[in-house]
Design an enzyme around this catalytic site. Structure first.
Site, PDB file in Angstrom:
ATOM      1  CE  LYS A  25       1.706  60.030  86.705  1.00 52.06           C
ATOM      2  NZ  LYS A  25       2.264  58.702  87.021  1.00 52.06           N
TER       3      LYS A  25
ATOM      4  CD  GLU B 159       5.939  58.992  86.407  1.00 49.09           C
ATOM      5  OE1 GLU B 159       5.572  57.801  86.351  1.00 49.09           O
ATOM      6  OE2 GLU B 159       6.323  59.541  87.455  1.00 49.09           O
TER       7      GLU B 159
END
Length: 228
Positions: A38, A116
């Site tokens: 991320k 993500e």
């Protein structure tokens, strides 16, 4: 395309992190050397030893992945704001070069990367110094997208608009996951049908509200993960 997918939502708090954990769990249980990344995480919890990125904690708990925070996230921010605002308030300068470097390190370690996003696709990552949007990172990584959406009333609008916007950006939608799906709910069933017809996205999986992950059949994700 790179070997990986980018998980984004139609909105924030839609269940991206939970779904990311489920997908990673499935891939790793199938023997895949799959990792998680991320670029920017906001809303971390401040403890004595530093900031705890709860998204990473949740993904590791669900998937069984064991990794250090610094190898999963480039920027960990405390304030639960949009990344551009949290970084501005905390006086953190976000660099695309660092994000690219960190992603390459993760890519070199794992055969498949599950990335993500932060919120929805229209998400400013940095704005005060140099404008950086989530879409810029996805394009740089050259990844297909799995879109996580709610199953209830209103999701047709959110989902179709997001898919249309993604395509206008030149991004490829691999599939859609309808979260907290209730098969006995006529609205949920109809939403899935209409979304498939309006978007032309055939790979749509549904995930029910899960109380016990170990009792969940991960094969329900097969449709959205077909070909991965």
């Amino acid at each position: 395309m790179e070997k990986g997918v980018y998980i984004i939502g139609t909105n924030t708090d839609i269940g991206k992190t939970f779904i990311s954990g489920l997908i990673l769990k499935k891939l790793r249980e199938e023997g895949r050397n799959a990792g998680y990344y991320k670029a920017v995480l906001s809303g971390a919890i401040k403890e004595k030893n530093g900031l705890i990125p709860l998204d990473c904690e949740e993904v590791m708990k669900i998937s069984g992945l064991k990794e250090s925070y610094e190898n999963m996230v480039s920027y960990i921010l405390e304030n639960p704001y949009s990344p551009h605002l949290a970084s501005e308030v905390e006086e953190v300068s976000i660099s695309m070069e660092k994000i690219k470097k960190d992603y390459k390190s993760v890519r070199d370690k794992y055969d498949f990367i599950l990335c993500e996003g932060s919120g929805g696709i229209v998400c400013p990552i940095s704005f005060s110094e140099k404008k950086l949007m989530l879409e810029d990172i996805i394009k740089e990584f050259n990844l297909q997208i799995i879109l996580v959406s709610n199953s209830g009333l209103g999701t047709i609008n959110y989902t179709v608009l997001t898919v249309s916007y993604l395509r206008n950006l030149g991004l490829k939608v691999k599939g859609i996951i309808l979260n907290k799906f209730n098969k006995s709910d006529i609205i949920h069933r109809d939403n899935k049908k209409i979304i498939k017809e309006l978007t032309g996205v055939n790979n749509i999986s549904t995930v029910p509200k899960i109380e016990d992950i170990e009792k969940y059949d991960l094969n329900e994700l097969n449709e959205v993960l077909y070909g991965i």
